[in-house]
Design an enzyme around this catalytic site. Structure first.
Site, PDB file in Angstrom:
ATOM      1  N   THR A 137       4.692   2.954   5.248  1.00  7.43           N
ATOM      2  CA  THR A 137       3.154   2.409   5.397  1.00  7.43           C
ATOM      3  C   THR A 137       2.313   3.219   6.432  1.00  7.43           C
ATOM      4  O   THR A 137       3.150   3.809   7.295  1.00  7.43           O
ATOM      5  CB  THR A 137       2.988   1.116   6.161  1.00  7.43           C
ATOM      6  OG1 THR A 137       1.494   0.633   6.475  1.00  7.43           O
ATOM      7  CG2 THR A 137       3.716   0.626   7.022  1.00  7.43           C
ATOM      8  N   GLY A 194       0.950  -1.290  -0.013  1.00  7.92           N
ATOM      9  CA  GLY A 194      -0.003   0.146  -0.091  1.00  7.92           C
ATOM     10  C   GLY A 194       0.843   1.153   0.001  1.00  7.92           C
ATOM     11  O   GLY A 194       1.996   1.253   0.686  1.00  7.92           O
ATOM     12  N   GLU A 197     -14.377  10.002  22.634  1.00  5.34           N
ATOM     13  CA  GLU A 197     -15.090   9.552  24.231  1.00  5.34           C
ATOM     14  C   GLU A 197     -14.449   7.980  23.880  1.00  5.34           C
ATOM     15  O   GLU A 197     -14.205   7.510  25.044  1.00  5.34           O
ATOM     16  CB  GLU A 197     -16.433   9.598  23.831  1.00  5.34           C
ATOM     17  CG  GLU A 197     -16.856  11.098  24.288  1.00  5.34           C
ATOM     18  CD  GLU A 197     -16.599  12.279  23.572  1.00  5.34           C
ATOM     19  OE1 GLU A 197     -16.542  11.793  22.191  1.00  5.34           O
ATOM     20  OE2 GLU A 197     -16.096  13.184  23.989  1.00  5.34           O
ATOM     21  N   ASP A 216       0.301   2.536   8.377  1.00  7.65           N
ATOM     22  CA  ASP A 216      -0.296   1.615   9.505  1.00  7.65           C
ATOM     23  C   ASP A 216       0.683   1.801  10.786  1.00  7.65           C
ATOM     24  O   ASP A 216       0.069   1.471  12.045  1.00  7.65           O
ATOM     25  CB  ASP A 216      -0.265   0.031   9.007  1.00  7.65           C
ATOM     26  CG  ASP A 216      -1.197   0.127   8.022  1.00  7.65           C
ATOM     27  OD1 ASP A 216      -2.105   0.586   7.848  1.00  7.65           O
ATOM     28  OD2 ASP A 216      -1.251  -0.884   7.495  1.00  7.65           O
ATOM     29  N   GLY A 245       5.538  -7.138   4.223  1.00  5.43           N
ATOM     30  CA  GLY A 245       5.712  -8.231   3.000  1.00  5.43           C
ATOM     31  C   GLY A 245       6.641  -7.970   2.258  1.00  5.43           C
ATOM     32  O   GLY A 245       7.549  -8.713   1.516  1.00  5.43           O
ATOM     33  N   VAL A 262      17.041   8.571  -1.760  1.00  7.15           N
ATOM     34  CA  VAL A 262      17.916   7.473  -2.367  1.00  7.15           C
ATOM     35  C   VAL A 262      18.632   7.841  -3.480  1.00  7.15           C
ATOM     36  O   VAL A 262      19.817   7.535  -3.827  1.00  7.15           O
ATOM     37  CB  VAL A 262      16.884   6.206  -2.510  1.00  7.15           C
ATOM     38  CG1 VAL A 262      17.701   5.218  -3.293  1.00  7.15           C
ATOM     39  CG2 VAL A 262      16.508   5.663  -1.015  1.00  7.15           C
ATOM     40  N   ARG A 303      -4.648   7.589   2.797  1.00  7.80           N
ATOM     41  CA  ARG A 303      -3.415   7.282   2.205  1.00  7.80           C
ATOM     42  C   ARG A 303      -2.867   8.226   1.463  1.00  7.80           C
ATOM     43  O   ARG A 303      -1.656   8.133   0.881  1.00  7.80           O
ATOM     44  CB  ARG A 303      -3.602   6.031   1.358  1.00  7.80           C
ATOM     45  CG  ARG A 303      -3.764   4.577   1.819  1.00  7.80           C
ATOM     46  CD  ARG A 303      -2.726   3.548   1.989  1.00  7.80           C
ATOM     47  NE  ARG A 303      -2.576   2.961   0.475  1.00  7.80           N
ATOM     48  CZ  ARG A 303      -3.036   2.057   0.378  1.00  7.80           C
ATOM     49  NH1 ARG A 303      -4.080   1.330   0.975  1.00  7.80           N
ATOM     50  NH2 ARG A 303      -3.233   1.436  -0.885  1.00  7.80           N
ATOM     51  N   MET A 331      -7.990   3.301   9.075  1.00  8.98           N
ATOM     52  CA  MET A 331      -7.095   2.134   8.565  1.00  8.98           C
ATOM     53  C   MET A 331      -6.071   1.836   9.940  1.00  8.98           C
ATOM     54  O   MET A 331      -6.143   2.385  10.873  1.00  8.98           O
ATOM     55  CB  MET A 331      -6.367   2.575   7.306  1.00  8.98           C
ATOM     56  CG  MET A 331      -7.323   2.561   6.131  1.00  8.98           C
ATOM     57  SD  MET A 331      -6.440   2.787   4.758  1.00  8.98           S
ATOM     58  CE  MET A 331      -7.428   2.093   3.302  1.00  8.98           C
TER      59      MET A 331
END
Ligand code: F6P
Length: 319
Positions: free
Chosen positions: A126, A12, A188, A128, A105, A24, A253, A170
Site C-alpha cells: 500500500t 488499492g 511551510e 499509505d 483488510g 514469490v 498510486r 493520499m
C-alpha cells in the site's frame, strides 16, 4: 509439505506489487513449488479466476507499476461463508498455501483463511505506509517520490505568482505521505490527523509568512481532513497569498516503482515463500531496521503505529 501456492494482490494497488509477485513466483518455482496467479484479489479467488504461472508469466514486470494480477476490494470477505467458499476453491485447485499482497483488510482475509487450514502470508502492499509491524510498505517510497516531484513543480509556479499551494495527498488516515513529503519539499505547513486541523491557526501562520516577505507557501494536507478547495478560497480572502488547491489523487498510486520499492518487494516475496516452505502461516512480513522480519498477523494488526513525533518536531524546526 507444500506443492502449490497461490499469489494474489488485494485492496488499492501500489507500485512494487509486481516486483513482489515476481519474487514469490521465482522463489517458489526455484523450490520446486507450482505457482498459481489469482486474478482480481479475493473477488477473483471466489470467482475461480486462477491461472498457472511460470517464469514467463512474470517476465518484464519488475519495472511496471500497478499489478499484473489486478486487484479489488471485497468487503464480503469478512463473512465466514465467503471465506469457506474461498477455501473450497483453493482446495479444488489443489493450492496448499497463499501469499496475499495488500493492506490491513487483506491481512484479515489472510488470517481468516489460515484459521480454516490454508496457510497464508501477508505482504504489506500500500502507498499509505499505514501497516504496523513494518517500517515501510511496498509502494510508499514510489508514491513519496511522485508527491515530491509534483510539489516541487507547484513551488515553482507558486513563487512566480505569490501563491499558496494547498496540496492534498493520499494516505487514508495515515499522515506519513504528507509528513515525509513536507520534510522533503520544505513545505511551510503540514496537516495530518496527527497535527489536527485548526483553520484560524493556518490562516494566521500564512499572514505571518506573508509579513516576513515570503513569496510562496506550500501546505501539504492529508486526505479526509478538510475541503482543500474551500480552504484555498479562505486563504485568498483573508491572507496576502492567493490560494490554489491541488488534489494529487490516484496519480500517487501509479508509476514505475523506485529501486527501493523493487528491492523491498523482492526481499519480502522471498521471505513469504521461505515462511510457507517452513510450514508457517498467518504471519505477515515487514522490514524493521532494514532486516526482513515476520510476525503473526493478529499481533501486527493490534500493534499501535510507530509514533512520528520526532519527525513532526524536525519538520517544525525546519520551517
Ligand atoms: O489505500 C490506498 C488508497 O489509495 C488510499 O490512500 C485512498 O484513501 C484509497 O486507497 C482510495 O481508494 P480507491 O482507489 O478505492 O478510490
Amino acid at each position: 509439505m507444500i506443492r502449490k501456492i497461490g499469489v494474489l494482490t488485494s485492496g488499492g494497488d501500489s507500485p512494487g506489487m509486481n516486483a513482489a509477485i515476481r519474487a514469490v513466483t521465482k522463489c517458489a518455482l526455484g523450490n520446486g513449488i507450482e505457482v498459481m496467479g489469482i486474478k482480481d484479489g479475493y473477488r477473483g479467488l471466489i470467482e475461480n479466476k486462477i491461472v498457472p504461472f511460470d517464469k514467463s508469466s512474470v517476465s518484464d514486470i519488475l519495472s511496471r507499476g500497478g499489478t499484473i494480477l489486478g486487484s479489488a476490494r471485497l468487503p464480503e470477505f469478512k463473512e465466514d461463508a465467503t471465506v469457506v467458499k474461498a477455501c473450497e476453491i483453493l482446495r479444488a485447485n489443489e493450492i496448499d498455501a497463499l501469499v496475499v499482497i495488500g493492506g490491513d483488510g487483506s491481512y484479515r482475509g489472510a488470517k481468516a483463511l489460515t484459521d480454516k487450514g490454508i496457510n497464508c502470508i501477508g505482504l504489506p502492499g500500500t502507498i499509505d505506509n499505514d501497516i504496523s509491524g513494518t517500517d515501510l510498505t511496498i509502494g510508499f517510497d514510489t508514491a513519496l517520490n511522485t508527491v515530491v516531484e509534483c510539489v516541487d513543480k507547484l513551488r515553482d509556479t507558486s513563487s512566480s505568482h505569490h501563491r499558496c499551494s494547498l496540496v492534498e495527498v493520499m494516505g487514508n488516515h495515515c499522515g506519513d505521505l504528507a509528513l515525509y513529503s513536507g520534510i522533503s519539499c520544505g513545505a511551510e505547513i503540514v496537516i495530518t490527523s496527527e497535527t489536527g486541523y485548526d483553520e484560524e491557526e493556518i490562516l494566521d501562520q500564512l499572514r505571518y509568512l506573508d509579513n516576513l516577505g515570503k513569496n510562496h507557501a506550500i501546505i501539504v494536507i492529508s486526505e479526509k481532513i478538510c475541503d482543500v478547495e474551500g480552504l484555498a478560497k479562505k486563504v485568498s480572502a483573508s491572507t496576502g497569498f492567493s490560494g490554489r488547491a491541488t488534489v494529487l489523487g490516484h496519480i500517487q498510486r501509479g508509476g514505475s516503482p523506485t529501486p527501493n520499492d523493487r528491492v523491498l518487494a523482492s526481499r519480502m516475496g522471498e521471505k513469504a515463500v521461505d515462511l510457507l516452505v517452513s510450514g508457517i502461516g498467518g504471519h505477515c512480513v515487514g522490514t524493521l531496521n532494514n532486516e526482513i522480519v515476520s510476525l503473526p498477523i493478529n499481533e501486527a494488526l493490534a500493534m499501535p503505529k510507530t509514533s512520528r513525533k520526532g519527525l513532526y518536531r524536525l519538520f517544525e524546526r525546519l520551517v
